[in-house]
Write an enzyme that holds these catalytic residues in place. Sequence first.
Site, PDB file in Angstrom:
ATOM      1  N   ASP A 174       0.909  -1.140   0.000  1.00 33.33           N
ATOM      2  CA  ASP A 174       0.000   0.000   0.000  1.00 33.33           C
ATOM      3  C   ASP A 174       0.949   1.191   0.000  1.00 33.33           C
ATOM      4  OD1 ASP A 174      -1.443   2.297   0.951  1.00 33.33           O
ATOM      5  OD2 ASP A 174      -3.080   0.903   1.348  1.00 33.33           O
ATOM      6  N   HIS A 175       1.067   1.856  -1.120  1.00 36.27           N
ATOM      7  CA  HIS A 175       2.177   2.814  -1.216  1.00 36.27           C
ATOM      8  C   HIS A 175       2.011   4.002  -0.273  1.00 36.27           C
ATOM      9  CE1 HIS A 175      -0.401   5.053  -4.052  1.00 36.27           C
ATOM     10  NE2 HIS A 175       0.383   6.081  -3.859  1.00 36.27           N
ATOM     11  N   HIS A 237      -5.779   2.820   1.127  1.00 37.84           N
ATOM     12  CA  HIS A 237      -4.967   3.934   1.633  1.00 37.84           C
ATOM     13  C   HIS A 237      -5.595   4.631   2.850  1.00 37.84           C
ATOM     14  CE1 HIS A 237      -2.944   3.108  -2.031  1.00 37.84           C
ATOM     15  NE2 HIS A 237      -3.674   3.858  -2.821  1.00 37.84           N
TER      16      HIS A 237
END
Length: 490
Positions: A174-175, A237
């Site tokens: 999950d950047h 996110h």
Amino acid sequence: MSFDLVLFGGTGDLTWRKLMPALFQAWRHGNLPTQGGGGRILAVARDERSDEQYRQYIREKFAGVVESKQPNDEEFARFAELLHYRRMDLSRPEHYAGLKQWLDARGADKVVLFLATAPDLFPVICAQLGAAGLNGTNVRLVLEKPLGHDLASAQEINRIVRASFSEAQALRIDHYLGKPAVQNLMALRFGNALFEPLWRRDSIASIQITIAESIGVGTRGDFYDRTGALRDMVQNHALQLLTMIAMEPPSSSEADAIRDEKLKVMRSLKPFTPETVVRDVVRGQYKAGAVSGAAVPGYLEEPKVPAGSACETFVALRTEVQNWRWAGVPFYLRTGKRLASREAHIVVNFRAVPHAIFDSPAAARRPNKLVIKLQPEDGLELHLLAAKGGRAQQASDMLSPVSLDLDFDKAFPSERVGGYERLLLDALAGRLSLFVRSDEQEQAWRWVEPVLAAWVADSSGPRPYMAGSWGPAAASALVARDGNAWAEEM
Ligand code: BG6
């Protein structure tokens, strides 16, 4: 340490837009572990190219990267020595055997297999990697979202991954967890004693998480239309940020100690019912408008978006974390495309003073808040009331809002590491704490599913909002109901 990093989907969007620039930055910062045994980056894709042609292809793609992050010719020539290319048909076992031979011939300490392909290829790639024996203990598999489109499909992917790889080998990206502000949040909460006594319902009135984008869906209309903002941004996110804010202090910095606490938060989220979806969730879709002075089309006019689509490009919702620390504190999440600006932040609103002695308009609002800024810059602001001094005639003139402002880019100018860079380095080093465990990911799906179901059953569709605004008016009404306002309305 020596490493081999294999990028499946080596000519795809994610590779050249995010991964290559991040790898180049890691290399430029001297963070890629290329000393000692050295490293190789192998791009894998369908078409025939030589290493040299692939390097040229990537060189050209760098033209689209912001200037300060572009390599000069000399830098690129040195970075490109790490780059290799291999043609593979992902359905053919002999191509995996060939890949294994290529990797085994060098026997790097760490092998990271990054699946940057379309997700419908994950099952076949995972099964073939397992069958070819490309799942030894030095191998890690990195998976990019979307990991499923609902709970059942996410569980199916996890089942397939688990058949060949252990949980510790499978790193789900999950950047947002790689963004520096998230690490700052951990440092703020668990490296300082200052906030902990205040970090609870007694002192905190509400928490807002905003991830606003000014871009539209661009050329991804077909993909986006099958996804929507809830799946694209909230399930992953925004919820990950929420768990970071709400989690209990973990017993150590071990990955599972942290992930256990995050999972508990996910499990404590107030479940939605069809009635509460109507009351507590707002979905929107952008219409034509203007962003930063330029006219932009509405969602339905974007390329590849089906006529009459009811896909949401905006979500705002209210939830609660049902435990002793947070009972009754509203958590508002909001995300959308084509909003007024690109801005991501978390606002922690502290309670008003119990007894007001200053009869001042500034004191009447909630003056104390902590703003954790993720984008466009990362930083921290602590908002307080201070005495203006000077010639204030009456008590009501005395107070004025001020903020203590920490700009991390200025404080640590040479050490800023971007989201993908951080996560790629962690994957190479085998640090798991910033990757999402399968149970967290599945719990997040479990929580959003009733919203998806309620929307399918409700033909009223998303509310329109003008591109360049902050979303539908109903999003403001959602927080106003509790006597609150979004950050930009305060
Ligand atoms: C991705 C979404 O996960 O995150 C995109 O699929 C979105 O739709 C992107 O634009 C936002 O990431 P960032 O780091 O630019 O805020």
